[in-house]
Design an enzyme around this catalytic site. Sequence first.
Site, PDB file in Angstrom:
ATOM      1  N   HIS A  20      -8.526   6.676  -6.794  1.00 57.80           N
ATOM      2  CA  HIS A  20      -8.236   6.478  -8.213  1.00 57.80           C
ATOM      3  C   HIS A  20      -8.579   5.392  -8.705  1.00 57.80           C
ATOM      4  O   HIS A  20      -9.509   4.920  -8.514  1.00 57.80           O
ATOM      5  CB  HIS A  20      -6.480   6.855  -7.915  1.00 57.80           C
ATOM      6  CG  HIS A  20      -6.307   5.506  -7.497  1.00 57.80           C
ATOM      7  ND1 HIS A  20      -6.374   4.039  -7.446  1.00 57.80           N
ATOM      8  CD2 HIS A  20      -5.410   5.925  -6.221  1.00 57.80           C
ATOM      9  CE1 HIS A  20      -5.769   3.500  -6.743  1.00 57.80           C
ATOM     10  NE2 HIS A  20      -4.695   4.270  -5.209  1.00 57.80           N
ATOM     11  N   HIS A  23      -9.223   1.757  -6.866  1.00 55.06           N
ATOM     12  CA  HIS A  23     -10.724   1.852  -6.408  1.00 55.06           C
ATOM     13  C   HIS A  23     -11.745   2.001  -6.846  1.00 55.06           C
ATOM     14  O   HIS A  23     -12.937   0.401  -6.940  1.00 55.06           O
ATOM     15  CB  HIS A  23     -10.530   3.361  -5.497  1.00 55.06           C
ATOM     16  CG  HIS A  23      -9.785   3.627  -4.699  1.00 55.06           C
ATOM     17  ND1 HIS A  23      -8.973   4.467  -4.548  1.00 55.06           N
ATOM     18  CD2 HIS A  23      -9.307   3.288  -3.508  1.00 55.06           C
ATOM     19  CE1 HIS A  23      -8.016   4.710  -3.813  1.00 55.06           C
ATOM     20  NE2 HIS A  23      -7.891   3.896  -2.838  1.00 55.06           N
ATOM     21  N   CYS A 128       4.134   0.291   9.586  1.00 53.57           N
ATOM     22  CA  CYS A 128       4.385   1.302   8.345  1.00 53.57           C
ATOM     23  C   CYS A 128       2.952   1.894   8.519  1.00 53.57           C
ATOM     24  O   CYS A 128       1.528   1.681   8.735  1.00 53.57           O
ATOM     25  CB  CYS A 128       4.444   0.610   6.870  1.00 53.57           C
ATOM     26  SG  CYS A 128       3.851   1.774   6.075  1.00 53.57           S
ATOM     27  N   CYS A 131       0.513   1.563   5.274  1.00 50.99           N
ATOM     28  CA  CYS A 131      -0.669   0.404   5.547  1.00 50.99           C
ATOM     29  C   CYS A 131      -1.685   0.655   6.931  1.00 50.99           C
ATOM     30  O   CYS A 131      -1.646  -0.359   6.602  1.00 50.99           O
ATOM     31  CB  CYS A 131       0.444  -0.487   5.390  1.00 50.99           C
ATOM     32  SG  CYS A 131       1.257  -0.805   4.224  1.00 50.99           S
ATOM     33  N   CYS A 145       9.701  -0.806   3.946  1.00 48.30           N
ATOM     34  CA  CYS A 145       7.799  -1.073   3.384  1.00 48.30           C
ATOM     35  C   CYS A 145       7.589  -1.383   1.701  1.00 48.30           C
ATOM     36  O   CYS A 145       7.911   0.719   1.045  1.00 48.30           O
ATOM     37  CB  CYS A 145       6.543  -0.729   4.357  1.00 48.30           C
ATOM     38  SG  CYS A 145       5.153  -0.640   2.873  1.00 48.30           S
ATOM     39  N   HIS A 148       5.174   1.203   0.201  1.00 48.44           N
ATOM     40  CA  HIS A 148       4.849   2.939   0.777  1.00 48.44           C
ATOM     41  C   HIS A 148       6.887   3.432   0.608  1.00 48.44           C
ATOM     42  O   HIS A 148       6.633   5.075   0.687  1.00 48.44           O
ATOM     43  CB  HIS A 148       4.256   3.357   2.023  1.00 48.44           C
ATOM     44  CG  HIS A 148       2.828   3.077   1.770  1.00 48.44           C
ATOM     45  ND1 HIS A 148       2.413   1.685   2.022  1.00 48.44           N
ATOM     46  CD2 HIS A 148       2.090   3.650   1.493  1.00 48.44           C
ATOM     47  CE1 HIS A 148       1.091   1.674   2.228  1.00 48.44           C
ATOM     48  NE2 HIS A 148       0.736   2.661   1.734  1.00 48.44           N
ATOM     49  N   LYS A 296       3.996   2.771  -9.987  1.00 51.33           N
ATOM     50  CA  LYS A 296       2.880   1.955  -9.223  1.00 51.33           C
ATOM     51  C   LYS A 296       2.344   3.309  -8.932  1.00 51.33           C
ATOM     52  O   LYS A 296       2.695   4.710  -9.151  1.00 51.33           O
ATOM     53  CB  LYS A 296       3.619   1.946  -7.280  1.00 51.33           C
ATOM     54  CG  LYS A 296       1.952   1.657  -6.427  1.00 51.33           C
ATOM     55  CD  LYS A 296       2.879   1.766  -5.032  1.00 51.33           C
ATOM     56  CE  LYS A 296       2.542   2.012  -4.044  1.00 51.33           C
ATOM     57  NZ  LYS A 296       0.826   1.334  -4.005  1.00 51.33           N
ATOM     58  N   LYS A 299       0.048   9.434  -6.030  1.00 48.82           N
ATOM     59  CA  LYS A 299      -0.783  10.872  -5.879  1.00 48.82           C
ATOM     60  C   LYS A 299       0.881  11.742  -5.960  1.00 48.82           C
ATOM     61  O   LYS A 299       0.863  12.905  -6.376  1.00 48.82           O
ATOM     62  CB  LYS A 299      -1.227  11.252  -5.096  1.00 48.82           C
ATOM     63  CG  LYS A 299      -2.014  12.733  -5.325  1.00 48.82           C
ATOM     64  CD  LYS A 299      -3.323  13.195  -5.054  1.00 48.82           C
ATOM     65  CE  LYS A 299      -3.516  14.313  -3.845  1.00 48.82           C
ATOM     66  NZ  LYS A 299      -4.086  15.084  -2.800  1.00 48.82           N
TER      67      LYS A 299
HETATM   68  N1  MSP Z   1      -8.568   1.473   4.495  1.00 45.45           N
HETATM   69  C1  MSP Z   1      -7.996  -0.412   4.111  1.00 45.45           C
HETATM   70  C2  MSP Z   1      -9.458  -1.382   3.274  1.00 45.45           C
HETATM   71  C3  MSP Z   1      -9.796  -1.497   4.530  1.00 45.45           C
HETATM   72  S1  MSP Z   1     -10.887  -2.682   4.279  1.00 45.45           S
HETATM   73  C4  MSP Z   1     -11.963  -2.785   6.100  1.00 45.45           C
HETATM   74  C5  MSP Z   1      -8.065   0.272   2.764  1.00 45.45           C
HETATM   75  N2  MSP Z   1      -8.085   1.688   2.071  1.00 45.45           N
HETATM   76  S2  MSP Z   1      -7.347   1.592   0.495  1.00 45.45           S
HETATM   77  O1  MSP Z   1      -8.124   3.399   0.140  1.00 45.45           O
HETATM   78  O2  MSP Z   1      -5.779   1.442   0.722  1.00 45.45           O
HETATM   79  O3  MSP Z   1      -8.002   0.805  -0.518  1.00 45.45           O
HETATM   80  C6  MSP Z   1      -7.570  -0.935  -0.957  1.00 45.45           C
HETATM   81  C7  MSP Z   1      -7.981  -1.345  -1.695  1.00 45.45           C
HETATM   82  O4  MSP Z   1      -8.200  -0.269  -3.321  1.00 45.45           O
HETATM   83  C8  MSP Z   1      -7.053  -2.803  -2.817  1.00 45.45           C
HETATM   84  O5  MSP Z   1      -7.387  -3.672  -2.121  1.00 45.45           O
HETATM   85  C9  MSP Z   1      -8.396  -2.629  -4.225  1.00 45.45           C
HETATM   86  O6  MSP Z   1      -9.166  -2.942  -3.818  1.00 45.45           O
HETATM   87  C10 MSP Z   1      -8.089  -0.815  -3.998  1.00 45.45           C
HETATM   88  N3  MSP Z   1      -6.329  -0.433  -5.123  1.00 45.45           N
HETATM   89  C11 MSP Z   1      -6.221   0.322  -4.814  1.00 45.45           C
HETATM   90  N4  MSP Z   1      -4.830   0.347  -5.514  1.00 45.45           N
HETATM   91  C12 MSP Z   1      -5.258  -0.238  -6.713  1.00 45.45           C
HETATM   92  C13 MSP Z   1      -4.569  -0.805  -8.046  1.00 45.45           C
HETATM   93  N5  MSP Z   1      -2.867   0.004  -7.885  1.00 45.45           N
HETATM   94  N6  MSP Z   1      -5.380  -1.718  -8.174  1.00 45.45           N
HETATM   95  C14 MSP Z   1      -6.429  -2.245  -8.446  1.00 45.45           C
HETATM   96  N7  MSP Z   1      -6.969  -2.123  -7.294  1.00 45.45           N
HETATM   97  C15 MSP Z   1      -6.307  -1.498  -6.249  1.00 45.45           C
HETATM   98  O7  MSP Z   1      -6.957  -0.355   2.229  1.00 45.45           O
END
Ligand code: MSP
Length: 482
Positions: A20, A23, A128, A131, A145, A148, A296, A299
């Site tokens: 999304h 990412h 959790c 997370c 949490c 979530h 937040k 999905k």
């Molecule tokens: N798989 C773990 C990370 C492992 S790294 C060794 C994870 N994945 S995640 O898909 O949840 O990705 C989290 C990351 O995605 C956040 O730290 C950030 O980089 C990005 N973001 C996800 N949602 C976000 C927002 N709403 N806003 C900004 N960045 C965000 O955690």
Amino acid sequence: MFKKKFYITTPVYYVNARPHLGHAYTTVFADILARYHRLNGKRVFFLTGIDEHGAKIEEAAKRAGKEPKKFCDEQNAVFKKIWKLFNISNDGFIRTSSDSHKKAVSRVLKTLFNNGFIYKGVYEGLYCEGCEQYKSERDLVDGKCPDHQKEPVLMKEESYMFKLSAFGEKLKKIINNDKLKIRPLGKKKEILSFLSGGLNDISISRKNVKWGVSLPFDKSSTAYVWLDAFLNYLTGIGWNGDLKNLPNFWPPDVQLMAKDILRVHLSIWPALLLALKISLPKMIFSHGFFTLNGWKMSKSLGNVIWPEELAEKFGVDGARYLLISSLAYGADGDLSLEKLAEKYNADLANGLGNFTARILTLGSQIGKIKISGLNKNIGKKIKEIQKNTDKNIKELKIQEALAEVWRLISFGDGELNKTEPWKIEDTERKVRVLFNLIILLRSVAELLKPFIPQTAEKIFRSVKISGKTINIKKGGILFPRI
Ligand code: MSP
């Protein structure tokens, strides 16, 4: 010639859902830094990838009615397609389910076990699944949490433990004296205060999760997904788990992420490296978090804008621009399609688009423009903006860096209105005035290269230097109004 290296990483993203905007933000951010350092002659490695193991992915595959492997293969294709659409220039893409990665993880587990950093114990505590992280009572809001909105489960099982508690004090020192930089500084303070509470040993094995790397010393369990995932930063640049043979891009110059995963990245991750006697990353940077219309993005709440939708509406460069200009240094930000469309029209259709079109229209009436001397004031302004942009990018203030470029565009607009080249009748004078404006436009395009590379390229194609002249072609509309 010896070239300095620049190694940058994004988190490996969970594949339970497709990427999304959050990412996309991190990945575009990393892309801009990678492109910037490449343009400045560094040897760059930009790594991104996907996190495929653990209970959460196992569950998602089950819900989709697929084998985890097949499910992950499909998600892998989706992630790659979107990063391609966004012109992401990553040098590597790591999948944690790949054989080479799993082998290295297994080797590391064996090393840690043999060196006494992993021992058999019982883990009892809250966890959790959203997370994939341990929680203490103080992390919860109303028993849930906060990220979530789910109550954590109470886990009690015989399990292998990692001696995280041995590293708290050392980490505090390292972070305090910036051997491992945390930026923005506010986050450094937060992490130091979190570490002051002390670290507990953590469980690094799972009995009932099958989709993972099995422990080399006890095949009945798989490795905790975060331990597996962290090692991507090493395996993604070709490490096979041999401590005597670290990849030459190691250590990372910048590791980008958001606050949601900052704590684990400043406890478990560096502790693993310390236990293995591997040097630590130089900087961990936590950017802000997006909400959508005040909520937040999720999905399950139906509250998402998908990156491909944004690209469809605003073009790829439009989407990149809007993402980057939505978050100030370290700050969170709220998005809405209305606000984005307004910004698009103001900055891209009007600002950059209009400025380019006006100059190209005037220039193309003449066609070829002789290169002459640059007006002192204009030259000075360009230098000043270049300096400010550089400084901001180096400090990872990319929104601010972009704003500087827009300052140059307004300055250019001012010059255009002041000199009114369309009214000048003397051709020689007109050419001189236009030359200055074209150099301004080229300087804007030069600065935009890392941010919106396709647009920069289009501008350069319209103002090509050949020998002592610049050939001007009008080109199409850069950003149609919405
Ligand atoms: N798989 C773990 C990370 C492992 S790294 C060794 C994870 N994945 S995640 O898909 O949840 O990705 C989290 C990351 O995605 C956040 O730290 C950030 O980089 C990005 N973001 C996800 N949602 C976000 C927002 N709403 N806003 C900004 N960045 C965000 O955690």
